[in-house]
Enzyme design. Structure first.
Site, PDB file in Angstrom:
ATOM      1  N   GLN A  51      22.506  14.072 -43.967  1.00  0.00           N
ATOM      2  CA  GLN A  51      22.015  14.120 -42.584  1.00  0.00           C
ATOM      3  C   GLN A  51      22.247  15.481 -41.935  1.00  0.00           C
ATOM      4  OE1 GLN A  51      24.054  10.194 -41.473  1.00  0.00           O
ATOM      5  NE2 GLN A  51      22.197  10.179 -40.222  1.00  0.00           N
ATOM      6  N   CYS A  88      20.328   4.680 -36.649  1.00  0.00           N
ATOM      7  CA  CYS A  88      20.752   5.837 -37.452  1.00  0.00           C
ATOM      8  C   CYS A  88      20.492   7.105 -36.656  1.00  0.00           C
ATOM      9  CB  CYS A  88      19.945   5.857 -38.747  1.00  0.00           C
ATOM     10  SG  CYS A  88      20.307   7.253 -39.811  1.00  0.00           S
ATOM     11  N   LEU A  89      21.432   8.042 -36.718  1.00  0.00           N
ATOM     12  CA  LEU A  89      21.255   9.301 -35.975  1.00  0.00           C
ATOM     13  C   LEU A  89      20.032  10.079 -36.475  1.00  0.00           C
ATOM     14  CD1 LEU A  89      24.966  10.519 -35.696  1.00  0.00           C
ATOM     15  CD2 LEU A  89      23.555   9.513 -33.883  1.00  0.00           C
ATOM     16  N   GLU A 131      26.215   4.306 -44.623  1.00  0.00           N
ATOM     17  CA  GLU A 131      26.472   5.717 -44.947  1.00  0.00           C
ATOM     18  C   GLU A 131      26.405   5.961 -46.452  1.00  0.00           C
ATOM     19  OE1 GLU A 131      26.162   7.589 -42.539  1.00  0.00           O
ATOM     20  OE2 GLU A 131      26.555   6.130 -40.972  1.00  0.00           O
TER      21      GLU A 131
HETATM   22 NI    NI Z   1      22.215   6.757 -40.831  1.00  0.00          NI
END
Ligand code: NI
Length: 152
Positions: A51, A88-89, A131
């Site tokens: 990410q 989710c970011l 994650e």
């Molecule tokens: Ni995520």
């Protein structure tokens, strides 16, 4: 420590299979520090290295019980089932219902290469699964039902 940019859906790096960490050195510690800072700044409960554009098996999590750093994490046991909301970011303003194990046991290394075994239930179990999925290029939306996008 520094805030890193969070990659969003569509970015290839989120679909890569991440590599095992073999060096427990300053570069790894800087990555872990930056990931924690980036997660807290974004008000997330977890962040995986892809990410922030790094194809390594590194995860940070804090579900409100303190920072957890996982290097090369593997789920070794699961128990039960829970179904609930997930986001989710990397997919801002999108939510969906995902079924996950109720309890998860994870084996990993800490930042110094020491062996770790952690067990978590409920939100922590969900965070472990979410994650660790990122490390194999899996995004929660692949598993989610009733996906909703919040627009304003
Ligand atoms: Ni995520």
């Amino acid at each position: 420590m520094a805030i890193r940019n969070i990659c969003t859906e569509g970015d290839d790096v989120l679909r890569k299979k991440c590599k095992e960490v073999t060096s427990f050195d300053k570069k790894l510690w800087d990555l872990l520090d930056d990931m924690a800072e980036t997660m807290y700044k974004a008000n997330g409960v977890g962040l995986a290295a892809p990410q922030v554009g790094i194809v390594k098996r590194v995860v940070v999590i804090d579900v409100g019980e303190g920072l957890i750093e996982l290097v090369n994490p593997v789920i070794i046991e699961t128990e039960g089932e829970q179904t609930g909301d997930e986001g989710c970011l990397s997919c801002p303003n999108e939510f969906g219902i995902v079924t996950r194990p109720k309890t998860v046991k994870v084996q990993a290394k800490d930042r110094n290469g020491n062996h770790l075994i952690l067990k978590g239930s409920d939100l922590l179990a969900r965070a472990f699964c979410h994650e660790i999925d990122h490390l194999d290029g899996i995004i929660f939306k692949d598993l989610a039902k009733n996906l909703t996008k919040i627009t304003r």
